[in-house]
Design a protein around this motif. Structure first.
Motif, mmCIF file in Angstrom:
data_model
loop_
_atom_site.group_PDB
_atom_site.id
_atom_site.type_symbol
_atom_site.label_atom_id
_atom_site.label_comp_id
_atom_site.label_asym_id
_atom_site.label_seq_id
_atom_site.Cartn_x
_atom_site.Cartn_y
_atom_site.Cartn_z
ATOM 1 N N GLY A 3 -3.492 -10.706 3.009
ATOM 2 C CA GLY A 3 -3.235 -9.569 2.131
ATOM 3 C C GLY A 3 -3.717 -9.770 0.716
ATOM 4 N N VAL A 4 -4.966 -10.187 0.567
ATOM 5 C CA VAL A 4 -5.502 -10.388 -0.788
ATOM 6 C C VAL A 4 -6.891 -9.751 -0.871
ATOM 7 N N ASN A 5 -7.195 -9.176 -2.036
ATOM 8 C CA ASN A 5 -8.508 -8.577 -2.231
ATOM 9 C C ASN A 5 -9.561 -9.666 -2.359
ATOM 10 N N PHE B 220 -8.478 -1.829 -6.552
ATOM 11 C CA PHE B 220 -7.039 -1.996 -6.650
ATOM 12 C C PHE B 220 -6.766 -3.369 -7.263
ATOM 13 N N THR C 211 -2.489 -6.410 -4.256
ATOM 14 C CA THR C 211 -2.363 -5.596 -3.032
ATOM 15 C C THR C 211 -0.919 -5.222 -2.710
ATOM 16 N N GLY C 212 0.038 -5.982 -3.215
ATOM 17 C CA GLY C 212 1.421 -5.784 -2.769
ATOM 18 C C GLY C 212 1.677 -6.367 -1.391
ATOM 19 N N ALA C 213 0.687 -7.058 -0.830
ATOM 20 C CA ALA C 213 0.815 -7.577 0.533
ATOM 21 C C ALA C 213 0.996 -9.088 0.576
ATOM 22 N N ASN D 166 4.460 -7.159 -5.531
ATOM 23 C CA ASN D 166 4.975 -6.287 -4.469
ATOM 24 C C ASN D 166 4.370 -4.896 -4.544
ATOM 25 N N SER D 167 3.352 -4.737 -5.379
ATOM 26 C CA SER D 167 2.720 -3.431 -5.526
ATOM 27 C C SER D 167 1.299 -3.623 -6.012
ATOM 28 N N ALA D 168 0.552 -2.526 -6.021
ATOM 29 C CA ALA D 168 -0.833 -2.553 -6.478
ATOM 30 C C ALA D 168 -0.987 -1.546 -7.604
ATOM 31 N N ARG E 139 -0.320 -1.751 3.203
ATOM 32 C CA ARG E 139 -0.929 -2.057 1.927
ATOM 33 C C ARG E 139 -2.440 -1.925 2.114
ATOM 34 N N VAL E 140 -3.149 -1.689 1.038
ATOM 35 C CA VAL E 140 -4.605 -1.589 1.116
ATOM 36 C C VAL E 140 -5.212 -2.905 0.636
ATOM 37 N N VAL E 141 -6.085 -3.484 1.446
ATOM 38 C CA VAL E 141 -6.785 -4.708 1.065
ATOM 39 C C VAL E 141 -8.272 -4.387 0.952
ATOM 40 N N GLN E 142 -8.859 -4.907 -0.098
ATOM 41 C CA GLN E 142 -10.217 -4.529 -0.479
ATOM 42 C C GLN E 142 -11.167 -5.710 -0.312
#
Lengths: 555, 555
Positions: free
Chosen positions: A501-503, A523, A526-528, A533-535, B547-550
């Motif tokens: 869960g990381v960009n 973003f 990610t909050g993930a 806990n949020s983006a 969650r959105v991951v980029q």
């Protein structure tokens, strides 16, 4: 709505529409120029004069329930600001803020959005002034303080306004419902749907990005009808005091109560953030800072919705690279920017212990380490250039960690203090780079906030990817990057990034850096994973700052 | 994607599009007929046979990690079901569910939505079977079990799928970003945005609406890429076992792992909900039930996003009325439906102690009380009709509260047990109505779940409105209603409802009742008062389940 609010709506309707398109399309867009020259010939001098005008005085902000004036900011560049700000009696201030909300709620999402865009436009016009305030509270070099503290923060504010508007208008404001009843007359109801605020939002600012990290929560909560009390970091008050003052003026001019926004500055050792966070009036909290306090907020403010950005261990996986020099330059810049005092600075750089293929040639682990060190040295070799890129150390913790890091692993590049002729008292530090082994998990699974990066010798790239997946899942990260010429390796890293869960940034070699995210497109977080806990910003960031209340009747 | 998943997508794309329109426009819409006859001539007999086929056997559900078969449901209508279900070894089941997620994630929002709509279509086709299961676990009369347990629950499931799809597609899946650099070449990046699941969702079912209250969370979590473990109330397992079986079959047929959905039935006294809720694998929790356990979940499962619907004190304000008979009939129906065992049943009815104007005539408080009692008696005078409208008491707590209520205030209408010729063992109860005073706050600020309503003598309507505002703010409510011929009174009540955060029905006299909400149009609960922290369904209900991951790279 007042005539002025209507005027603001007419003025900014197009900007709102364009921002709504931008958050969907996520291509490049910004209404706020990032080049200082775009602000006109007089702006630089006027901004400096405005900033200087604050020094050594009471900040001009009149709020209900001010019981004394407090504040003791000292610039990381060595200057005492000497500005004092209102300290609140919460039993007076918070009820005044509550009383301000119904009219703001009744104005509706479009009026709120456009009044806030007017405030952003006024903040934008004062970017030079704000840049000095950010420069002298965060320790960012002026150029960065200008961009990150000004237009980029304003972008993030506008982005939050756009998301808030989109979420509140996800359904019609009124509907007719007609249910067939076979041969009998249909049942008919008229229904109204009103977005209502949660209550008072609390924004807890941080030392390093007083505006950039505060604007999303501040504008998201206001745009959804809430009042917001801003509790700045005690070392970085001025940029948020200016922001609050501009918002209060704009709201009053538009016919709303200025008490929709207030500043709450703490006395030394008061712990005002904890006091505020547990008040029943506070229904939303936005926080950027340590994992420890972030988790405390997540667990001890059950009356509020809590958005946190905490610590993380940003990771880079180096597998192979075509443009070796491009990679070295890109990473050197990322390590150096603002002396690594960014939540996005890469810390853990995994490199296969047998080396990599770079531009067709083999480079050993030690080659890569030496070349990275050389690239940083070259980038920062000239003191003027170094001062423009690095920042002043903003708190003693950074200096202490740098000292401690000297005895970790093998120092590949020592940190030095760059002389700053303008501010001889500033501690402007260059990055420290240390080589460690993948077995040294105790070292690299903690965040070393500051200009400290570890080159970690991994058995191979697959092991590095698995360690990346595991450490980010467990300890969090805001950013990650991979360098590889092998599409399979990139795909496996992307899969691990989705899992953790990381960009992810892939093969950055040009003028885009892993520690930078562009509003309306990237973003931030990610909050993930545990780092946040949020983006900033997405629908989840705004959709629970308001609730929809319905009224229905027969037609 | 598999050919079958593509077929499902083609089959249900239009339904998804129509549902997306419905959640925005909020007019009447449903794809699932609520009349039993609409399901064909054979459906009733086939559904009954299918239901009978489950009795006294092991439920046909094969899941990983089943260590024994458990279950002991007894119908509120007096029949032992004798069905047993898989009890899970969580250390085997949960990892299997985690392993099922990546493929489901990679399928994307549209495939997930349409596979789930296929499952809803299959559940819809089995509505008669599910109706018997709901009837014999909740104690709802068959007609209500059919509608609320079948099409209305399916509506709420589809609504959640639509919101989940809308939230996940709020931004493009891929974008090109091009930032001008003055005279230099523009910076260009390609970016991808992937919706990723949080982990395993936990749905904790309730006794009274096993499907209706579970489908929103179940379908919202699945549609956003998560796996879901369903923990039914020990008295209401069968409807959710059928649901889980249908979902597993549909998922497997579409080429996904059936372990994306699993049933977790507890042994007597095991407290499996607490065990599950604190497992690190559980990242989302949906719960309907007591305030006590709801608040426990909100405070003790920090690893999860928690959505709760808890107790409330639903309120009606009677000020004045044009159609007096219409009001009496409407309220009598609302008190009686399912013997008041709904989270939406009105409990607190404020009436001015000096009486009201009704159809131009003065009615004293006692007149209104007597007329309401008479209206209920008339509605339920015929046992057959009473049995079709009321329900069987689903747990001993309801009977105990009815007993206790006999000594509260002045009993205006006593509750009686209606004989049920088909099920002599069933306790089918009529409403108890008691008159109390506005000073008796100890009585009416608690929830008296069951067929118990208080007529509360208020000094005047304004006092009633203020008490409504205060009690709902403090104790919560799912529903509220007002009767008035005075637009000013309605406006003041609407203002109080916005403040307290509760949905309001105005002057209901026809075939719409305060305890009913229509999917795609009415929001159920608001999330703005203590009775629930979320609404069924809205963007806030879905936007934080993924969650959105980029991933980004230079072009």
């Amino acid at each position: 709505m007042t005539a002025t609010a209507e005027e603001f709506t007419a003025r900014h309707r197009d900007t709102l529409e364009r921002a709504l398109e931008a958050i969907r399309e996520r291509a490049f867009w910004t209404p706020y120029p990032e080049m200082p020259k775009a602000y006109g010939e007089e702006a630089a001098a006027e901004g400096k004069a405005a900033y200087d005008g604050y020094l050594g005085r009471s900040f001009p902000l009149v709020q209900p329930g001010t019981d004394e004036m407090v504040g003791g900011e000292k610039s990381p560049y060595g200057v005492e600001l000497g500005v004092t700000y209102p300290h609140p009696d919460l039993d007076v201030l918070l009820p005044a803020m509550q009383a301000a909300m119904p009219k703001w709620r009744d104005a509706g999402p479009a009026a709120r959005a456009t009044v806030l865009i007017e405030a952003l436009a006024r903040l934008n016009a004062r970017t030079h002034e704000i840049a000095h305030a950010v420069h002298h509270t965060s320790g960012q070099a002026f150029g960065m303080a200008f961009q990150a503290g000004g237009p980029h923060a304003q972008d993030r504010g506008l982005e939050a306004v756009a998301y808030a508007y989109a979420a509140q208008t996800a359904q019609v404001a009124a509907a007719e419902w007609e249910k067939p009843q076979g041969p009998k007359p249909a049942l008919k109801m008229a229904k109204r749907f009103t977005a209502v605020p949660r209550g008072i939002g609390l924004v807890i600012g941080c030392n390093t990005f007083p505006t950039w990290n505060s604007y999303p929560g501040l504008f998201a909560s206001l745009a959804t009808g809430n009042a917001v009390v801003v509790k700045p970091h005690p070392n970085a008050i001025l940029p948020l005091a200016i922001t609050v003052a501009v918002l209060r003026d704009t709201l009053a001019e538009a016919g709303f109560e200025p008490d929709l926004v207030a500043l709450a500055v703490e006395k030394p050792g008061e712990g005002l953030a904890k006091v505020l966070a547990t008040r029943p009036e506070i229904r939303i909290i936005d926080y950027t800072g340590s994992t420890e306090f972030g988790e405390w907020l997540e667990r001890n403010a059950p009356q509020a919705v809590v958005y946190t950005e905490k610590a993380g261990i940003n990771t880079v996986i180096v597998d192979s690279v075509e443009d070796y020099k491009g990679m070295l330059g890109n990473l050197a810049f990322s390590f150096s920017l603002y002396s690594g005092q960014m939540c996005t600075t890469p810390q853990n750089i995994f490199i296969p212990r047998d080396g990599i293929t770079a531009g067709g040639e083999h480079k050993s682990f030690d080659d890569v380490a030496a070349d990275l060190a050389g690239s940083v040295e070259k980038l920062l070799g000239d003191d003027a250039r170094a001062n423009a890129l690095l920042g002043a150390v903003c708190n003693a913790g950074v200096s202490e960690r740098l000292k401690k890091a000297e005895s970790v692993g093998k120092t590949v590049l020592a940190s030095r203090t760059v002389a700053n002729p303008e501010y001889p008292g500033a501690e402007v530090r260059t990055p420290l780079i240390a080589a460690v082994d993948a077995a040294d998990t105790d070292v690299y699974t903690a965040e070393w906030f500051g200009p400290i990066s570890f080159l970690i010798a991994a058995d191979d790239t697959d092991t590095a990817i698995e360690t990346f997946r595991k450490t980010v899942t467990e300890h969090g990260a805001i950013t990650a990057a991979v360098y590889s010429t092998d599409d399979e390796v990139i795909a496996r890293t992307e899969e691990a990034a989705l899992d953790a869960g990381v960009n992810l940034s892939v093969n950055l070699t040009g003028g885009v850096y892993v520690n930078q995210s562009a509003a309306f497109s990237d973003f931030h977080a990610t909050g993930a994973n545990p780092a946040a806990n949020s983006a900033l910003s997405d629908l989840a960031y705004v959709a629970n700052r308001f609730r929809v209340v319905q009224s229905r009747r027969h037609i």
